[in-house]
Design a protein around this motif. Structure first.
Motif, PDB file in Angstrom:
ATOM      1  N   GLY A  46      53.572  11.701  83.586  1.00  0.00           N
ATOM      2  CA  GLY A  46      53.625  13.159  83.504  1.00  0.00           C
ATOM      3  C   GLY A  46      54.827  13.635  82.704  1.00  0.00           C
ATOM      4  O   GLY A  46      54.786  14.697  82.061  1.00  0.00           O
ATOM      5  N   ILE A  49      53.878  13.866  79.215  1.00  0.00           N
ATOM      6  CA  ILE A  49      53.040  15.045  78.941  1.00  0.00           C
ATOM      7  C   ILE A  49      53.933  16.285  78.848  1.00  0.00           C
ATOM      8  O   ILE A  49      53.783  17.103  77.937  1.00  0.00           O
ATOM      9  N   VAL A 129      57.875  10.232  92.881  1.00  0.00           N
ATOM     10  CA  VAL A 129      56.697  10.859  92.244  1.00  0.00           C
ATOM     11  C   VAL A 129      55.427  10.067  92.564  1.00  0.00           C
ATOM     12  O   VAL A 129      54.439  10.627  93.066  1.00  0.00           O
ATOM     13  N   GLY A 153      42.764   3.036  88.380  1.00  0.00           N
ATOM     14  CA  GLY A 153      44.178   2.848  88.024  1.00  0.00           C
ATOM     15  C   GLY A 153      44.927   2.144  89.138  1.00  0.00           C
ATOM     16  O   GLY A 153      46.107   2.408  89.380  1.00  0.00           O
ATOM     17  N   ALA A 155      46.248  -0.670  89.615  1.00  0.00           N
ATOM     18  CA  ALA A 155      47.441  -1.492  89.380  1.00  0.00           C
ATOM     19  C   ALA A 155      48.640  -0.642  88.973  1.00  0.00           C
ATOM     20  O   ALA A 155      49.753  -1.154  88.872  1.00  0.00           O
ATOM     21  N   GLY A 157      51.447   2.700  89.132  1.00  0.00           N
ATOM     22  CA  GLY A 157      52.408   3.120  90.150  1.00  0.00           C
ATOM     23  C   GLY A 157      51.742   3.897  91.265  1.00  0.00           C
ATOM     24  O   GLY A 157      51.890   3.577  92.458  1.00  0.00           O
ATOM     25  N   VAL A 158      50.966   4.911  90.898  1.00  0.00           N
ATOM     26  CA  VAL A 158      50.315   5.742  91.912  1.00  0.00           C
ATOM     27  C   VAL A 158      49.185   4.964  92.579  1.00  0.00           C
ATOM     28  O   VAL A 158      49.076   4.915  93.806  1.00  0.00           O
ATOM     29  N   VAL A 176      40.122  -0.487  90.735  1.00  0.00           N
ATOM     30  CA  VAL A 176      39.705  -0.686  89.344  1.00  0.00           C
ATOM     31  C   VAL A 176      40.932  -1.042  88.506  1.00  0.00           C
ATOM     32  O   VAL A 176      41.906  -0.279  88.457  1.00  0.00           O
ATOM     33  N   ALA A 217      43.251   7.738  90.045  1.00  0.00           N
ATOM     34  CA  ALA A 217      44.622   7.721  89.520  1.00  0.00           C
ATOM     35  C   ALA A 217      44.623   7.335  88.050  1.00  0.00           C
ATOM     36  O   ALA A 217      45.615   6.804  87.548  1.00  0.00           O
ATOM     37  N   GLY A 254      48.180  15.944  95.133  1.00  0.00           N
ATOM     38  CA  GLY A 254      49.047  14.893  94.618  1.00  0.00           C
ATOM     39  C   GLY A 254      50.451  15.085  95.134  1.00  0.00           C
ATOM     40  O   GLY A 254      50.661  15.485  96.289  1.00  0.00           O
ATOM     41  N   ALA A 255      51.429  14.836  94.250  1.00  0.00           N
ATOM     42  CA  ALA A 255      52.825  14.876  94.685  1.00  0.00           C
ATOM     43  C   ALA A 255      53.200  16.235  95.268  1.00  0.00           C
ATOM     44  O   ALA A 255      53.958  16.316  96.238  1.00  0.00           O
ATOM     45  N   VAL A 296      55.481   2.883  78.967  1.00  0.00           N
ATOM     46  CA  VAL A 296      54.689   3.641  79.942  1.00  0.00           C
ATOM     47  C   VAL A 296      53.456   4.255  79.276  1.00  0.00           C
ATOM     48  O   VAL A 296      52.359   4.272  79.849  1.00  0.00           O
ATOM     49  N   ARG A 299      50.004   2.763  79.022  1.00  0.00           N
ATOM     50  CA  ARG A 299      49.176   2.917  80.232  1.00  0.00           C
ATOM     51  C   ARG A 299      48.635   1.591  80.766  1.00  0.00           C
ATOM     52  O   ARG A 299      47.517   1.522  81.274  1.00  0.00           O
ATOM     53  N   HIS A 300      49.446   0.561  80.658  1.00  0.00           N
ATOM     54  CA  HIS A 300      49.061  -0.700  81.289  1.00  0.00           C
ATOM     55  C   HIS A 300      50.186  -1.238  82.160  1.00  0.00           C
ATOM     56  O   HIS A 300      50.304  -2.439  82.365  1.00  0.00           O
ATOM     57  N   ARG A 302      51.998  -2.402  85.302  1.00  0.00           N
ATOM     58  CA  ARG A 302      51.715  -2.807  86.686  1.00  0.00           C
ATOM     59  C   ARG A 302      52.863  -2.281  87.537  1.00  0.00           C
ATOM     60  O   ARG A 302      53.995  -2.724  87.389  1.00  0.00           O
TER      61      ARG A 302
END
Ligand SMILES: NC(=O)c1ccc[n+]([C@@H]2O[C@H](COP(=O)([O-])OP(=O)(O)OC[C@H]3O[C@@H](n4cnc5c(N)ncnc54)[C@H](OP(=O)(O)O)[C@@H]3O)[C@@H](O)[C@H]2O)c1
Length: 309
Positions: A46, A49, A129, A153, A155, A157-158, A176, A217, A254-255, A296, A299-300, A302
């Motif tokens: 985030g 973004i 977060v 998602g 694997a 963090g979320v 997944v 996620a 969410g958070a 980050v 987007r892979h 772990r």
């Protein structure tokens, strides 16, 4: 006394190359505030973004901007009426003022909790977060013992925290993720399934009696997939697919809905007791903040990537 400290700053929306590390002035904590020397500060998609301007209409930036919410460190100064905090206390928590990617951060005293000795700084600094998002999402879909919960998602963090929390609630959890993460997820008690063309069939083979709830996620079509699997809207929570929130009762908790010192303390306690695993994929010094975000943004990740100022 006003200190100076290095902190991440950017002067305009843009790619990772707008990020700079600058020496900034840090005034002493005001009434009710505590200053923390940051030992670890997680980074989150985030923040990319926000930095690129993607949330301008919801969360407009002011420049120069700092960034970062997650933090763990050591109390370095205590304002008046700031509770029982003492210089030297080891803490974790968060700031709402975009500023934890820095050597020093000043936060309201009630945004901190004590860091259990058994929780490494890197993990403590990655909890807020992703952890609050996972707590908010899992609470929203309310998994029951014996139910089957799908987490996309899984694997990340979320997702990895959400999946473990759903397991703790007694649910069977299908996560997944790509094949390289499958053995790791199995080690957390999560049944992995690979994304790709065969995903829906693969889920139906794993769960022939159906999926009861979904935590999305990752975004990009998982809410639609959840509907195809017959999951009722109110039992779907997406952390990112905001256009889907409200459609047929789909939730977007969410958070924001779980942000509290109690949530942070709850998560830290689970980690300390070995009941929640938070993988740290990598740590980066503050100077390598661009490299950290570049990773980050692939987007892979772990688990989490963490800055160690
Ligand atoms: N609403 C909120 O409060 C809130 C708070 C925090 C985060 N978020 C959002 O939640 C999402 C998750 O954040 P995050 O920090 O966990 O990091 P992330 O970078 O979005 O997720 C990383 C994970 O995504 C997985 N992944 C990549 N492609 C995938 C695909 N096609 N299908 C399923 N999984 C895939 C990766 O696993 P593989 O390597 O196995 O592919 C990796 O483990 C983000 O969109 C973030 O913006 C929302």
């Amino acid at each position: 006394m006003t200190d100076t400290a290095r902190a991440v700053r950017f002067d305009a929306y843009g790619d990772v190359d707008v990020l700079e590390v600058r020496e900034v002035e840090v005034p002493p904590p005001s009434r009710g505030e505590v200053q923390v020397r940051v030992r670890a500060a997680g980074i989150n998609p985030g923040e990319s973004i926000i930095r690129s301007g993607g949330y301008h209409s919801r969360l407009p930036g002011t420049f120069p901007s700092g960034e970062g919410s997650d933090l763990a460190g050591v109390v370095s100064a205590v304002g008046e009426d700031a509770g029982d905090w003492r210089v030297g206390d080891e803490v974790l928590g968060w700031t709402d003022r975009r500023g934890s990617h820095a050597e020093l951060v000043t936060v309201p005293a009630d945004h901190l909790v004590r860091k259990p000795a058994a929780v490494p700084f890197e993990v403590a600094g990655a909890l807020y977060v992703a952890g609050a998002a996972a707590v908010g999402a899992v609470r929203a879909v309310d998994p029951q013992p014996g139910e089957t919960v799908l987490v996309s998602g899984a694997a990340g963090g979320v997702g990895s925290i959400a999946a473990q929390l759903a397991r703790r609630a007694g649910a069977r959890v299908i996560g997944v993720a790509s094949a390289p993460n499958h053995a790791w997820l199995r080690g957390l008690g999560i049944e992995p399934v690979a994304y790709g063309d065969d995903l829906r069939d693969a889920i139906e083979r794993l769960a022939p009696d159906g999926v009861d709830a979904v935590v999305d996620a990752f975004g990009g079509g998982y809410v639609a997939l959840a509907r195809e699997l017959g999951v009722p809207g109110p039992r779907i929570d997406t952390l990112i697919d905001f256009a889907e929130v409200g459609v047929g009762g789909v939730q977007g908790e969410g958070a924001g809905s779980a942000s509290s010192a109690e949530t942070v303390a709850f998560l830290a306690d689970l980690v300390a007791r070995g009941e929640l695993r938070v993988e740290i994929a990598a740590t980066y010094p503050l100077e390598q903040v661009r490299e950290a975000f570049t990773r980050v943004e692939r987007r892979h990740t772990r688990g989490k990537i963490v800055l160690v100022p």
